[in-house]
Scaffold this active site. Sequence first.
Site, PDB file in Angstrom:
ATOM      1  N   ASP A 296      69.306 -37.310   1.385  1.00  0.00           N
ATOM      2  CA  ASP A 296      69.923 -37.092  -0.271  1.00  0.00           C
ATOM      3  C   ASP A 296      69.317 -38.814  -1.280  1.00  0.00           C
ATOM      4  O   ASP A 296      69.368 -39.611  -0.732  1.00  0.00           O
ATOM      5  CB  ASP A 296      71.748 -38.197  -0.959  1.00  0.00           C
ATOM      6  N   CYS A 397      73.272 -24.043  -6.980  1.00  0.00           N
ATOM      7  CA  CYS A 397      74.486 -23.196  -7.642  1.00  0.00           C
ATOM      8  C   CYS A 397      74.305 -23.306  -9.307  1.00  0.00           C
ATOM      9  O   CYS A 397      74.981 -23.256 -10.299  1.00  0.00           O
ATOM     10  CB  CYS A 397      75.720 -24.145  -7.932  1.00  0.00           C
TER      11      CYS A 397
END
Length: 454
Positions: A296, A397
Amino acid sequence: MTRPVQPTASPQTGAVTPPLSELLLATAYVVQAIGEGRSLTDVLNAEPAHRRAAVQSLSFYVMRQLARGHALADLLLDRGLPNELAESLLTTALCLLSVQEREVQENPRVPVYEPYILVSQAVTAAGLDRKTAGFKGLINACLRRFEREREALLVEAYRRSNVRWGFPKWWIGRVRKAYPAQWEAILASSFQPGPLTLRVNTRKTSREALLAALHEQDIAASAIGDHGVLLDQPLPVTSIPGFEEGWWLVQDAGAQLAAGLLPVTDGMRVLDACAAPGGKTAGLLMQARLQLTALDIDRNRLERVAANLQRLGLHDEGVKLRAGNAIDLKSWWDGQSFDAILADVPCTASGIVRRHPDIRWLRQEQDIAETAALQRRIVSALWQTLKPGGILLYVTCSVFPEEGIEQAQWMLQTLEGAVALPAPGQLLPGQGQEHDGFFYSLLRKQGTTSGAGG
Protein backbone atom coordinates in the site's frame (compact mmCIF):
# COMPACT_ATOMS: atom_id res chain seq x y z
CA MET A 1 -40.67 9.45 16.56
CA THR A 2 -38.51 12.07 18.22
CA ARG A 3 -34.99 12.31 19.60
CA PRO A 4 -33.87 13.70 22.96
CA VAL A 5 -32.86 17.33 23.18
CA GLN A 6 -31.17 17.47 26.57
CA PRO A 7 -28.19 15.32 27.53
CA THR A 8 -29.15 11.72 28.28
CA ALA A 9 -27.13 8.75 29.48
CA SER A 10 -26.85 5.68 27.26
CA PRO A 11 -28.13 2.59 29.12
CA GLN A 12 -25.44 0.51 27.37
CA THR A 13 -22.36 2.65 28.03
CA GLY A 14 -23.41 5.31 30.50
CA ALA A 15 -22.04 7.93 28.07
CA VAL A 16 -23.84 11.24 27.91
CA THR A 17 -25.29 12.33 24.59
CA PRO A 18 -24.84 16.09 24.04
CA PRO A 19 -27.89 18.32 23.46
CA LEU A 20 -29.26 18.52 19.94
CA SER A 21 -27.98 22.08 19.49
CA GLU A 22 -24.39 20.91 19.92
CA LEU A 23 -24.93 18.00 17.54
CA LEU A 24 -26.44 20.27 14.89
CA LEU A 25 -23.47 22.61 15.04
CA ALA A 26 -21.04 19.69 14.90
CA THR A 27 -22.88 18.35 11.85
CA ALA A 28 -22.67 21.78 10.23
CA TYR A 29 -18.89 21.65 10.72
CA VAL A 30 -18.94 18.31 8.89
CA VAL A 31 -20.99 19.70 6.00
CA GLN A 32 -18.62 22.63 5.67
CA ALA A 33 -15.60 20.29 5.71
CA ILE A 34 -17.08 18.12 2.95
CA GLY A 35 -17.62 21.24 0.88
CA GLU A 36 -13.92 22.00 1.32
CA GLY A 37 -12.97 18.57 0.01
CA ARG A 38 -12.32 16.63 3.24
CA SER A 39 -13.63 13.09 3.58
CA LEU A 40 -16.42 12.25 5.99
CA THR A 41 -14.35 9.48 7.54
CA ASP A 42 -11.48 11.82 8.37
CA VAL A 43 -13.79 14.49 9.79
CA LEU A 44 -15.72 12.04 11.97
CA ASN A 45 -12.51 10.47 13.27
CA ALA A 46 -11.64 13.86 14.70
CA GLU A 47 -14.95 14.07 16.60
CA PRO A 48 -14.83 13.62 20.39
CA ALA A 49 -15.80 10.09 21.34
CA HIS A 50 -18.81 11.17 23.43
CA ARG A 51 -20.66 12.57 20.42
CA ARG A 52 -19.11 10.78 17.44
CA ALA A 53 -21.88 8.22 16.95
CA ALA A 54 -24.64 10.83 17.13
CA VAL A 55 -22.85 13.20 14.74
CA GLN A 56 -22.19 10.32 12.36
CA SER A 57 -25.88 9.42 12.30
CA LEU A 58 -26.91 12.99 11.51
CA SER A 59 -24.08 13.51 9.02
CA PHE A 60 -24.84 10.37 7.04
CA TYR A 61 -28.46 11.43 6.67
CA VAL A 62 -27.58 14.99 5.71
CA MET A 63 -25.06 13.78 3.12
CA ARG A 64 -27.76 11.61 1.53
CA GLN A 65 -30.20 14.52 1.39
CA LEU A 66 -27.73 17.36 0.90
CA ALA A 67 -29.13 18.28 -2.53
CA ARG A 68 -32.55 18.79 -0.94
CA GLY A 69 -31.11 20.95 1.83
CA HIS A 70 -29.22 23.11 -0.66
CA ALA A 71 -32.26 23.50 -2.89
CA LEU A 72 -34.47 24.57 0.01
CA ALA A 73 -31.85 27.04 1.20
CA ASP A 74 -31.71 28.50 -2.32
CA LEU A 75 -35.47 28.91 -2.36
CA LEU A 76 -35.55 30.57 1.06
CA LEU A 77 -32.69 32.99 0.49
CA ASP A 78 -32.38 35.71 -2.12
CA ARG A 79 -28.68 34.89 -2.22
CA GLY A 80 -26.40 32.52 -0.36
CA LEU A 81 -25.23 33.35 3.12
CA PRO A 82 -21.84 35.12 3.26
CA ASN A 83 -20.77 32.70 5.99
CA GLU A 84 -20.08 29.06 5.04
CA LEU A 85 -20.66 27.65 8.51
CA ALA A 86 -23.98 29.49 8.90
CA GLU A 87 -25.11 28.23 5.51
CA SER A 88 -24.04 24.70 6.44
CA LEU A 89 -26.04 24.94 9.68
CA LEU A 90 -29.12 26.17 7.79
CA THR A 91 -28.72 23.38 5.22
CA THR A 92 -28.33 20.78 7.97
CA ALA A 93 -31.47 21.96 9.75
CA LEU A 94 -33.46 22.01 6.50
CA CYS A 95 -32.40 18.45 5.65
CA LEU A 96 -33.68 17.28 9.04
CA LEU A 97 -36.77 19.49 9.04
CA SER A 98 -37.86 18.16 5.63
CA VAL A 99 -37.73 14.42 6.43
CA GLN A 100 -40.38 12.60 4.41
CA GLU A 101 -42.74 10.04 5.89
CA ARG A 102 -41.77 7.49 3.24
CA GLU A 103 -38.14 7.78 4.34
CA VAL A 104 -39.04 6.84 7.90
CA GLN A 105 -41.11 3.88 6.66
CA GLU A 106 -38.22 2.64 4.54
CA ASN A 107 -35.55 3.24 7.18
CA PRO A 108 -36.56 3.51 10.85
CA ARG A 109 -33.10 4.88 11.68
CA VAL A 110 -33.78 8.16 9.88
CA PRO A 111 -33.37 10.97 12.49
CA VAL A 112 -36.75 12.57 13.20
CA TYR A 113 -37.49 15.54 15.49
CA GLU A 114 -40.51 17.62 16.36
CA PRO A 115 -40.32 20.71 14.10
CA TYR A 116 -40.57 23.25 16.91
CA ILE A 117 -37.76 21.52 18.81
CA LEU A 118 -35.53 21.33 15.74
CA VAL A 119 -36.04 25.00 14.89
CA SER A 120 -35.37 26.09 18.45
CA GLN A 121 -32.25 23.94 18.74
CA ALA A 122 -30.91 25.11 15.37
CA VAL A 123 -31.19 28.73 16.50
CA THR A 124 -29.49 27.81 19.78
CA ALA A 125 -26.76 26.06 17.78
CA ALA A 126 -26.12 29.25 15.83
CA GLY A 127 -25.42 31.03 19.09
CA LEU A 128 -22.78 28.51 20.13
CA ASP A 129 -20.19 29.78 17.64
CA ARG A 130 -19.22 33.41 17.15
CA LYS A 131 -19.03 32.79 13.39
CA THR A 132 -22.73 31.97 13.25
CA ALA A 133 -24.14 33.98 16.15
CA GLY A 134 -24.93 36.96 13.96
CA PHE A 135 -27.13 34.79 11.73
CA LYS A 136 -29.48 33.48 14.43
CA GLY A 137 -32.34 35.71 13.31
CA LEU A 138 -32.00 34.83 9.63
CA ILE A 139 -31.76 31.11 10.34
CA ASN A 140 -34.81 31.31 12.58
CA ALA A 141 -36.77 33.20 9.90
CA CYS A 142 -35.84 30.74 7.15
CA LEU A 143 -36.76 27.67 9.18
CA ARG A 144 -40.08 29.12 10.32
CA ARG A 145 -40.91 30.15 6.75
CA PHE A 146 -40.16 26.62 5.62
CA GLU A 147 -42.61 25.28 8.18
CA ARG A 148 -45.31 27.68 6.90
CA GLU A 149 -44.68 26.91 3.21
CA ARG A 150 -43.43 23.36 3.58
CA GLU A 151 -45.44 21.61 0.86
CA ALA A 152 -44.98 24.27 -1.81
CA LEU A 153 -41.25 24.53 -1.16
CA LEU A 154 -40.76 20.77 -1.28
CA VAL A 155 -42.68 20.49 -4.56
CA GLU A 156 -40.45 23.18 -6.04
CA ALA A 157 -37.28 21.56 -4.71
CA TYR A 158 -38.15 18.10 -6.03
CA ARG A 159 -38.54 19.48 -9.53
CA ARG A 160 -34.74 19.44 -9.61
CA SER A 161 -33.31 16.10 -10.72
CA ASN A 162 -30.40 16.29 -8.32
CA VAL A 163 -32.88 16.56 -5.41
CA ARG A 164 -34.99 13.63 -6.62
CA TRP A 165 -31.98 11.36 -6.93
CA GLY A 166 -29.59 12.89 -4.39
CA PHE A 167 -26.59 13.20 -6.73
CA PRO A 168 -24.91 15.89 -8.81
CA LYS A 169 -26.47 16.16 -12.27
CA TRP A 170 -23.35 14.90 -14.04
CA TRP A 171 -23.38 11.71 -11.93
CA ILE A 172 -27.05 11.08 -12.70
CA GLY A 173 -26.41 11.54 -16.41
CA ARG A 174 -23.50 9.12 -16.51
CA VAL A 175 -25.29 6.37 -14.60
CA ARG A 176 -28.42 6.81 -16.72
CA LYS A 177 -26.41 6.53 -19.94
CA ALA A 178 -24.45 3.48 -18.76
CA TYR A 179 -27.43 1.58 -17.33
CA PRO A 180 -30.64 2.73 -19.05
CA ALA A 181 -32.69 -0.11 -17.52
CA GLN A 182 -31.25 -0.01 -13.99
CA TRP A 183 -30.17 3.58 -13.36
CA GLU A 184 -33.11 4.49 -11.13
CA ALA A 185 -32.58 1.48 -8.84
CA ILE A 186 -28.83 2.14 -8.67
CA LEU A 187 -29.31 5.75 -7.59
CA ALA A 188 -32.21 4.98 -5.25
CA SER A 189 -30.14 2.37 -3.40
CA SER A 190 -27.83 5.12 -2.13
CA PHE A 191 -30.57 6.52 0.13
CA GLN A 192 -30.41 3.37 2.26
CA PRO A 193 -27.45 2.46 4.49
CA GLY A 194 -25.60 -0.67 3.49
CA PRO A 195 -26.26 -3.81 5.54
CA LEU A 196 -23.75 -5.08 8.07
CA THR A 197 -22.13 -8.16 6.56
CA LEU A 198 -19.49 -10.34 8.19
CA ARG A 199 -16.92 -12.57 6.50
CA VAL A 200 -16.35 -15.68 8.62
CA ASN A 201 -12.73 -16.41 9.50
CA THR A 202 -12.69 -20.07 8.52
CA ARG A 203 -9.32 -20.53 10.20
CA LYS A 204 -11.02 -20.07 13.57
CA THR A 205 -14.67 -21.05 13.25
CA SER A 206 -17.44 -22.03 10.84
CA ARG A 207 -20.36 -20.06 9.55
CA GLU A 208 -22.75 -22.44 11.30
CA ALA A 209 -21.02 -21.86 14.64
CA LEU A 210 -21.09 -18.09 14.22
CA LEU A 211 -24.78 -18.12 13.30
CA ALA A 212 -25.51 -20.24 16.36
CA ALA A 213 -23.62 -17.80 18.60
CA LEU A 214 -25.54 -14.88 17.11
CA HIS A 215 -28.90 -16.57 17.56
CA GLU A 216 -28.05 -17.41 21.19
CA GLN A 217 -27.87 -13.67 21.81
CA ASP A 218 -31.08 -13.03 19.82
CA ILE A 219 -29.17 -11.35 16.98
CA ALA A 220 -31.06 -12.07 13.78
CA ALA A 221 -28.74 -13.06 10.95
CA SER A 222 -28.60 -15.25 7.85
CA ALA A 223 -26.04 -16.78 5.50
CA ILE A 224 -24.98 -14.93 2.37
CA GLY A 225 -22.48 -16.00 -0.28
CA ASP A 226 -19.90 -18.68 0.47
CA HIS A 227 -18.56 -17.34 3.77
CA GLY A 228 -20.78 -14.39 4.69
CA VAL A 229 -23.27 -13.64 7.46
CA LEU A 230 -25.80 -10.85 7.02
CA LEU A 231 -27.15 -9.18 10.16
CA ASP A 232 -30.75 -7.98 10.07
CA GLN A 233 -29.80 -4.87 12.05
CA PRO A 234 -26.42 -3.18 12.43
CA LEU A 235 -24.69 -3.37 15.79
CA PRO A 236 -21.47 -1.99 17.28
CA VAL A 237 -18.84 -4.48 16.18
CA THR A 238 -17.50 -4.98 19.69
CA SER A 239 -20.94 -6.23 20.81
CA ILE A 240 -21.07 -8.99 18.18
CA PRO A 241 -20.00 -12.44 19.39
CA GLY A 242 -16.52 -13.43 18.29
CA PHE A 243 -15.03 -9.96 17.81
CA GLU A 244 -12.18 -10.37 20.29
CA GLU A 245 -11.66 -13.96 19.21
CA GLY A 246 -11.23 -12.94 15.56
CA TRP A 247 -14.05 -15.10 14.25
CA TRP A 248 -14.98 -12.62 11.53
CA LEU A 249 -14.31 -9.30 9.87
CA VAL A 250 -16.77 -6.75 8.49
CA GLN A 251 -16.80 -7.02 4.69
CA ASP A 252 -19.46 -6.35 2.07
CA ALA A 253 -20.77 -9.42 0.25
CA GLY A 254 -19.48 -8.04 -3.06
CA ALA A 255 -15.97 -7.53 -1.67
CA GLN A 256 -15.96 -11.06 -0.25
CA LEU A 257 -15.92 -12.49 -3.78
CA ALA A 258 -12.33 -11.40 -4.37
CA ALA A 259 -10.60 -14.09 -2.30
CA GLY A 260 -12.54 -16.88 -3.95
CA LEU A 261 -12.01 -15.60 -7.48
CA LEU A 262 -8.21 -15.59 -7.27
CA PRO A 263 -7.20 -19.27 -7.38
CA VAL A 264 -4.51 -19.55 -4.69
CA THR A 265 -3.00 -22.65 -3.10
CA ASP A 266 -0.52 -23.26 -0.31
CA GLY A 267 2.97 -21.92 -0.93
CA MET A 268 2.06 -19.52 -3.72
CA ARG A 269 3.81 -16.18 -3.97
CA VAL A 270 0.96 -13.66 -3.99
CA LEU A 271 0.74 -9.87 -4.16
CA ASP A 272 -2.17 -7.91 -2.73
CA ALA A 273 -1.63 -4.48 -4.25
CA CYS A 274 -3.35 -1.45 -2.69
CA ALA A 275 -4.07 -3.74 0.26
CA ALA A 276 -5.38 -1.44 3.02
CA PRO A 277 -7.46 -1.86 5.11
CA GLY A 278 -6.74 -5.56 4.66
CA GLY A 279 -10.10 -7.27 4.26
CA LYS A 280 -9.18 -8.92 0.96
CA THR A 281 -5.70 -9.71 2.33
CA ALA A 282 -7.34 -11.62 5.16
CA GLY A 283 -9.67 -13.40 2.76
CA LEU A 284 -6.73 -14.67 0.71
CA LEU A 285 -4.94 -15.90 3.84
CA MET A 286 -8.06 -17.77 4.88
CA GLN A 287 -8.01 -19.58 1.52
CA ALA A 288 -4.42 -20.88 1.71
CA ARG A 289 -1.06 -20.52 3.45
CA LEU A 290 0.71 -18.06 1.20
CA GLN A 291 3.88 -16.08 0.78
CA LEU A 292 1.88 -12.87 0.58
CA THR A 293 3.09 -9.33 0.10
CA ALA A 294 0.54 -6.67 1.14
CA LEU A 295 1.44 -3.45 -0.63
CA ASP A 296 0.00 0.00 0.00
CA ILE A 297 1.19 3.50 -0.75
CA ASP A 298 0.17 4.72 2.72
CA ARG A 299 2.36 3.44 5.55
CA ASN A 300 -0.22 4.47 8.16
CA ARG A 301 -2.93 2.47 6.42
CA LEU A 302 -0.66 -0.55 6.45
CA GLU A 303 -0.75 -0.38 10.23
CA ARG A 304 -4.48 -1.00 9.99
CA VAL A 305 -3.80 -4.06 7.82
CA ALA A 306 -1.43 -5.33 10.51
CA ALA A 307 -4.00 -4.71 13.26
CA ASN A 308 -6.74 -6.54 11.37
CA LEU A 309 -4.51 -9.53 10.67
CA GLN A 310 -3.45 -9.58 14.32
CA ARG A 311 -7.05 -9.72 15.56
CA LEU A 312 -7.88 -12.46 13.06
CA GLY A 313 -4.83 -14.52 13.99
CA LEU A 314 -3.38 -14.29 10.47
CA HIS A 315 -0.39 -12.09 11.26
CA ASP A 316 2.15 -14.92 11.35
CA GLU A 317 1.16 -16.40 8.00
CA GLY A 318 4.28 -15.31 6.13
CA VAL A 319 2.91 -11.88 5.29
CA LYS A 320 5.18 -9.02 4.27
CA LEU A 321 3.80 -5.51 4.61
CA ARG A 322 5.43 -3.14 2.13
CA ALA A 323 4.84 0.59 1.79
CA GLY A 324 5.36 1.81 -1.75
CA ASN A 325 3.84 3.13 -4.93
CA ALA A 326 2.66 0.19 -7.05
CA ILE A 327 3.77 2.03 -10.20
CA ASP A 328 7.35 2.50 -8.97
CA LEU A 329 8.54 -1.11 -8.96
CA LYS A 330 12.04 -0.22 -7.76
CA SER A 331 10.59 1.13 -4.51
CA TRP A 332 9.16 -2.17 -3.34
CA TRP A 333 9.63 -5.15 -5.71
CA ASP A 334 12.48 -7.63 -5.13
CA GLY A 335 12.43 -8.87 -8.73
CA GLN A 336 10.84 -12.25 -7.98
CA SER A 337 7.66 -12.77 -9.99
CA PHE A 338 4.29 -13.49 -8.39
CA ASP A 339 2.03 -16.46 -9.03
CA ALA A 340 -1.08 -14.36 -8.45
CA ILE A 341 -1.89 -10.68 -8.01
CA LEU A 342 -4.93 -9.00 -6.51
CA ALA A 343 -5.10 -5.51 -8.02
CA ASP A 344 -7.72 -3.73 -5.93
CA VAL A 345 -6.86 -0.44 -7.60
CA PRO A 346 -7.84 3.09 -6.48
CA CYS A 347 -11.15 4.19 -7.97
CA THR A 348 -13.90 6.77 -7.62
CA ALA A 349 -15.67 4.46 -5.11
CA SER A 350 -18.93 5.20 -6.93
CA GLY A 351 -20.19 1.72 -6.04
CA ILE A 352 -20.06 2.19 -2.26
CA VAL A 353 -21.93 5.49 -1.95
CA ARG A 354 -24.53 4.06 0.42
CA ARG A 355 -21.72 3.40 2.93
CA HIS A 356 -19.82 6.60 2.15
CA PRO A 357 -22.49 9.16 1.23
CA ASP A 358 -19.97 12.01 1.00
CA ILE A 359 -18.33 10.49 -2.09
CA ARG A 360 -20.97 11.92 -4.43
CA TRP A 361 -20.10 15.44 -3.25
CA LEU A 362 -16.33 14.94 -3.18
CA ARG A 363 -15.97 13.56 -6.69
CA GLN A 364 -15.82 15.71 -9.82
CA GLU A 365 -16.66 14.46 -13.29
CA GLN A 366 -13.06 14.81 -14.46
CA ASP A 367 -11.97 12.47 -11.66
CA ILE A 368 -13.24 9.49 -13.67
CA ALA A 369 -10.77 9.92 -16.54
CA GLU A 370 -7.93 10.77 -14.18
CA THR A 371 -8.60 7.72 -12.02
CA ALA A 372 -8.94 5.43 -15.04
CA ALA A 373 -5.54 6.63 -16.30
CA LEU A 374 -3.99 5.90 -12.88
CA GLN A 375 -5.54 2.42 -12.86
CA ARG A 376 -3.94 1.62 -16.23
CA ARG A 377 -0.53 2.74 -15.02
CA ILE A 378 -0.83 0.55 -11.93
CA VAL A 379 -1.99 -2.53 -13.82
CA SER A 380 0.70 -2.08 -16.47
CA ALA A 381 3.36 -2.00 -13.75
CA LEU A 382 1.93 -4.95 -11.83
CA TRP A 383 1.67 -7.03 -14.99
CA GLN A 384 5.47 -6.93 -15.23
CA THR A 385 5.73 -8.66 -11.85
CA LEU A 386 3.38 -11.53 -12.78
CA LYS A 387 5.02 -14.74 -13.97
CA PRO A 388 3.88 -16.46 -17.19
CA GLY A 389 0.86 -18.59 -16.37
CA GLY A 390 0.08 -16.35 -13.40
CA ILE A 391 -3.30 -14.76 -12.75
CA LEU A 392 -4.27 -11.17 -12.00
CA LEU A 393 -7.61 -10.18 -10.49
CA TYR A 394 -8.60 -6.60 -11.26
CA VAL A 395 -11.09 -5.08 -8.80
CA THR A 396 -12.79 -1.72 -8.38
CA CYS A 397 -15.68 -0.63 -6.18
CA SER A 398 -17.10 1.50 -8.99
CA VAL A 399 -20.12 1.50 -11.27
CA PHE A 400 -18.64 3.76 -13.93
CA PRO A 401 -17.80 1.74 -17.10
CA GLU A 402 -14.55 3.69 -17.54
CA GLU A 403 -13.27 1.92 -14.42
CA GLY A 404 -14.85 -1.43 -15.22
CA ILE A 405 -15.73 -3.01 -18.54
CA GLU A 406 -13.74 -0.44 -20.53
CA GLN A 407 -10.66 -1.21 -18.45
CA ALA A 408 -11.14 -4.95 -18.96
CA GLN A 409 -11.26 -4.40 -22.72
CA TRP A 410 -8.17 -2.20 -22.58
CA MET A 411 -6.22 -4.79 -20.59
CA LEU A 412 -6.98 -7.54 -23.11
CA GLN A 413 -5.88 -5.31 -25.96
CA THR A 414 -2.78 -3.88 -24.28
CA LEU A 415 -1.24 -6.26 -21.74
CA GLU A 416 1.05 -8.76 -23.42
CA GLY A 417 -0.28 -12.29 -23.20
CA ALA A 418 -3.50 -11.33 -21.38
CA VAL A 419 -6.30 -13.89 -21.64
CA ALA A 420 -9.69 -13.38 -20.00
CA LEU A 421 -10.97 -15.95 -17.52
CA PRO A 422 -14.57 -16.20 -16.20
CA ALA A 423 -15.35 -13.40 -13.73
CA PRO A 424 -18.50 -11.66 -12.44
CA GLY A 425 -17.85 -8.44 -14.35
CA GLN A 426 -20.02 -5.56 -13.13
CA LEU A 427 -21.98 -5.97 -9.92
CA LEU A 428 -24.61 -3.28 -9.44
CA PRO A 429 -26.20 -2.13 -6.16
CA GLY A 430 -29.95 -1.80 -5.94
CA GLN A 431 -30.80 -4.90 -7.96
CA GLY A 432 -32.26 -6.93 -5.12
CA GLN A 433 -28.75 -8.03 -4.10
CA GLU A 434 -27.26 -7.32 -0.70
CA HIS A 435 -23.94 -6.06 -2.04
CA ASP A 436 -22.32 -2.83 -3.14
CA GLY A 437 -21.19 -1.98 -6.65
CA PHE A 438 -18.02 -3.80 -7.77
CA PHE A 439 -16.28 -4.77 -10.98
CA TYR A 440 -14.19 -7.94 -11.37
CA SER A 441 -11.96 -9.00 -14.25
CA LEU A 442 -9.71 -12.08 -14.12
CA LEU A 443 -6.72 -12.39 -16.47
CA ARG A 444 -4.16 -15.11 -17.10
CA LYS A 445 -0.70 -14.17 -18.41
CA GLN A 446 0.26 -16.39 -21.32
CA GLY A 447 3.72 -16.56 -22.95
CA THR A 448 7.27 -16.73 -21.73
CA THR A 449 8.09 -13.07 -21.07
CA SER A 450 7.96 -11.41 -17.67
CA GLY A 451 9.48 -8.43 -15.90
CA ALA A 452 12.16 -10.42 -14.10
CA GLY A 453 13.00 -13.87 -12.90
CA GLY A 454 10.78 -15.99 -10.86
